[in-house]
Design a protein around this motif. Structure first.
Motif, PDB file in Angstrom:
ATOM      1  N   SER A  82     -38.382  -9.829 -29.776  1.00  0.00           N
ATOM      2  CA  SER A  82     -39.841  -9.877 -29.905  1.00  0.00           C
ATOM      3  C   SER A  82     -40.303 -10.389 -31.261  1.00  0.00           C
ATOM      4  O   SER A  82     -41.504 -10.587 -31.466  1.00  0.00           O
ATOM      5  N   SER A  83     -39.382 -10.622 -32.181  1.00  0.00           N
ATOM      6  CA  SER A  83     -39.750 -11.008 -33.536  1.00  0.00           C
ATOM      7  C   SER A  83     -40.488 -12.345 -33.576  1.00  0.00           C
ATOM      8  O   SER A  83     -40.096 -13.310 -32.905  1.00  0.00           O
ATOM      9  N   ARG A  84     -41.514 -12.400 -34.386  1.00  0.00           N
ATOM     10  CA  ARG A  84     -42.247 -13.661 -34.588  1.00  0.00           C
ATOM     11  C   ARG A  84     -41.350 -14.735 -35.196  1.00  0.00           C
ATOM     12  O   ARG A  84     -41.602 -15.929 -35.033  1.00  0.00           O
ATOM     13  N   THR A  85     -40.300 -14.330 -35.892  1.00  0.00           N
ATOM     14  CA  THR A  85     -39.425 -15.308 -36.527  1.00  0.00           C
ATOM     15  C   THR A  85     -38.654 -16.138 -35.508  1.00  0.00           C
ATOM     16  O   THR A  85     -38.171 -17.220 -35.838  1.00  0.00           O
ATOM     17  N   LEU A  86     -38.519 -15.642 -34.284  1.00  0.00           N
ATOM     18  CA  LEU A  86     -37.747 -16.356 -33.268  1.00  0.00           C
ATOM     19  C   LEU A  86     -38.598 -17.312 -32.448  1.00  0.00           C
ATOM     20  O   LEU A  86     -38.092 -18.313 -31.937  1.00  0.00           O
ATOM     21  N   SER A  87     -39.883 -16.983 -32.287  1.00  0.00           N
ATOM     22  CA  SER A  87     -40.807 -17.846 -31.533  1.00  0.00           C
ATOM     23  C   SER A  87     -40.219 -18.264 -30.186  1.00  0.00           C
ATOM     24  O   SER A  87     -40.206 -19.442 -29.819  1.00  0.00           O
ATOM     25  N   LEU A  88     -39.722 -17.289 -29.440  1.00  0.00           N
ATOM     26  CA  LEU A  88     -39.146 -17.586 -28.131  1.00  0.00           C
ATOM     27  C   LEU A  88     -40.221 -18.034 -27.153  1.00  0.00           C
ATOM     28  O   LEU A  88     -41.392 -17.648 -27.269  1.00  0.00           O
ATOM     29  N   ASP A  89     -39.828 -18.827 -26.193  1.00  0.00           N
ATOM     30  CA  ASP A  89     -40.734 -19.287 -25.148  1.00  0.00           C
ATOM     31  C   ASP A  89     -41.373 -18.084 -24.461  1.00  0.00           C
ATOM     32  O   ASP A  89     -40.673 -17.131 -24.105  1.00  0.00           O
ATOM     33  N   PRO A  90     -42.707 -18.090 -24.278  1.00  0.00           N
ATOM     34  CA  PRO A  90     -43.371 -16.953 -23.627  1.00  0.00           C
ATOM     35  C   PRO A  90     -42.839 -16.669 -22.223  1.00  0.00           C
ATOM     36  O   PRO A  90     -43.022 -15.569 -21.700  1.00  0.00           O
ATOM     37  N   GLY A  91     -42.175 -17.662 -21.620  1.00  0.00           N
ATOM     38  CA  GLY A  91     -41.615 -17.454 -20.298  1.00  0.00           C
ATOM     39  C   GLY A  91     -40.239 -16.804 -20.304  1.00  0.00           C
ATOM     40  O   GLY A  91     -39.657 -16.553 -19.235  1.00  0.00           O
ATOM     41  N   THR A  92     -39.698 -16.518 -21.484  1.00  0.00           N
ATOM     42  CA  THR A  92     -38.393 -15.864 -21.570  1.00  0.00           C
ATOM     43  C   THR A  92     -38.451 -14.502 -20.887  1.00  0.00           C
ATOM     44  O   THR A  92     -39.387 -13.731 -21.133  1.00  0.00           O
ATOM     45  N   PRO A  93     -37.494 -14.191 -20.012  1.00  0.00           N
ATOM     46  CA  PRO A  93     -37.517 -12.883 -19.346  1.00  0.00           C
ATOM     47  C   PRO A  93     -37.596 -11.747 -20.352  1.00  0.00           C
ATOM     48  O   PRO A  93     -36.855 -11.715 -21.334  1.00  0.00           O
ATOM     49  N   GLY A  94     -38.546 -10.830 -20.113  1.00  0.00           N
ATOM     50  CA  GLY A  94     -38.753  -9.702 -21.013  1.00  0.00           C
ATOM     51  C   GLY A  94     -39.872  -9.899 -22.009  1.00  0.00           C
ATOM     52  O   GLY A  94     -40.281  -8.943 -22.672  1.00  0.00           O
ATOM     53  N   ALA A  95     -40.347 -11.142 -22.181  1.00  0.00           N
ATOM     54  CA  ALA A  95     -41.418 -11.417 -23.137  1.00  0.00           C
ATOM     55  C   ALA A  95     -42.702 -10.703 -22.697  1.00  0.00           C
ATOM     56  O   ALA A  95     -42.903 -10.439 -21.516  1.00  0.00           O
ATOM     57  N   PRO A  96     -43.596 -10.386 -23.639  1.00  0.00           N
ATOM     58  CA  PRO A  96     -43.518 -10.726 -25.057  1.00  0.00           C
ATOM     59  C   PRO A  96     -42.809  -9.675 -25.929  1.00  0.00           C
ATOM     60  O   PRO A  96     -42.362  -9.996 -27.016  1.00  0.00           O
ATOM     61  N   LEU A  97     -42.727  -8.427 -25.476  1.00  0.00           N
ATOM     62  CA  LEU A  97     -42.228  -7.380 -26.375  1.00  0.00           C
ATOM     63  C   LEU A  97     -40.789  -6.974 -26.112  1.00  0.00           C
ATOM     64  O   LEU A  97     -40.215  -6.221 -26.895  1.00  0.00           O
ATOM     65  N   PHE A  98     -40.193  -7.429 -25.018  1.00  0.00           N
ATOM     66  CA  PHE A  98     -38.759  -7.224 -24.783  1.00  0.00           C
ATOM     67  C   PHE A  98     -38.360  -5.753 -24.938  1.00  0.00           C
ATOM     68  O   PHE A  98     -37.390  -5.433 -25.618  1.00  0.00           O
ATOM     69  N   TRP A  99     -39.133  -4.864 -24.295  1.00  0.00           N
ATOM     70  CA  TRP A  99     -38.918  -3.426 -24.508  1.00  0.00           C
ATOM     71  C   TRP A  99     -37.497  -2.996 -24.155  1.00  0.00           C
ATOM     72  O   TRP A  99     -36.894  -2.186 -24.850  1.00  0.00           O
TER      73      TRP A  99
END
Length: 307
Positions: A82-99
């Motif tokens: 979930s880190s802003r430093t990674l800037s993963l695609d919003p479509g990544t499974p688990g996004a945005p907070l990857f609990w």
């Protein structure tokens, strides 16, 4: 390991990279430890999701990581997906907070402590794998609560998520989210539905809950500052609650030194959080250690209750 009069020199190494082919990116961690000492207990520290770019990563929370390491702990800080430093695609499974991934990161670290020791030669053979605690601020507090035994219903498949980590013996929840249901504002219910079903009744591992009495978090809850004390009131004992008078969500500035998003900058308040969290974990991991009682006796401008 009695506390010395002065804080110990600290070594900090980052990134230590744990290859993770089943994860969106490899797991990067920071390891901070006192330069000397053996049989060192471990704190896994989970970052929150503030507005800054780098606090939500292994580069945040220096006021806590540095203090704990200078007073005898090895602190391991992952950069969650979930880190802003990674800037993963919003479509990544688990996004945005990857609990779920956040909690799994901590179990992955415990599975691979030997690799971490090998990557930081100064630590070889110095860790006490049997004395492990978890701490987390804000969303990191949610992560810690799951590892301590709290459960929720996975909104994607309707199953109960049980991510309790038996190797973790104690925890600290800093400004953590409270219960779901009608305590959550509508926008959170729609966009972060995993927060709707948090159940603290199964959170049996000993924990210290730290809450600010001015932490209204109106963007998350309709219940005001009391919401952040839910993990104490709704979980079974043994638990303790540290209420910081006048504290907002930053608890005086635990996420970093002089960071703009701290709305209640207060070095004295941070010192209270440092001392009380350290003392609590010392006594939980070393039964009979007087640190917690001594810290509580010296407390002012705050309140501690236990059950």
């Amino acid at each position: 390991m009695p506390e010395s009069t002065y804080p110990a020199p600290v070594l900090s190494v980052a990134p230590v990279v744990l290859p993770a082919p089943d994860r969106a990116v490899d797991l990067h961690v920071r390891v901070s430890a006192p330069v000397a000492g053996n049989d060192l207990p471990i704190i896994l520290l989970s970052h929150g999701q503030g507005y800054s770019n780098h606090l939500s990563s292994l580069n945040g929370y220096a006021p806590l990581a540095g203090f704990w390491a200078a007073h005898g702990f090895v602190v391991i800080q992952p950069t969650h997906l979930s880190s802003r430093t990674l800037s993963l695609d919003p479509g990544t499974p688990g996004a945005p907070l990857f609990w779920r991934s956040r909690a799994e990161d901590m179990s992955r670290i415990l599975d691979r402590l030997d690799e971490i020791e090998a990557a930081v030669p100064q630590l070889a053979g110095r860790l006490d794998h049997g004395r492990v605690a978890v701490a987390g601020h804000s969303m990191g507090g949610h992560t810690a609560s799951l590892l301590l035994g709290a459960r929720l219903t996975d909104p994607d498949d309707g199953t109960e998520a049980n991510l309790a980590e038996p190797r973790i013996k104690a925890g600290v929840l800093l400004a953590a989210p409270g219960r779901g249901g009608d305590a959550i504002v509508e926008s959170v219910a729609q966009n972060l539905p995993f927060l709707l079903t948090t159940d603290f009744s199964t959170m049996t591992t000993p924990a210290l809950v730290v809450a600010g009495d001015k932490d209204d978090s109106a963007h998350l809850t309709v219940r005001g500052a009391d919401w952040h004390a839910d993990p104490y009131h709704l979980a079974p004992g043994p638990k303790s609650l540290l209420t910081l008078f006048g504290a907002e969500h930053g608890l005086g500035g635990v996420a970093g030194y002089d960071v703009a998003e701290t709305t209640d900058e207060n070095p004295g308040r941070v010192a209270v959080v440092q001392r009380l969290t350290w003392a609590y974990l010392r006594t939980e991991l070393y039964p009979g250690d007087p640190a917690w009682r001594a810290a509580c006796d010296a407390l002012t401008a705050s309140r501690v209750e236990s059950k």
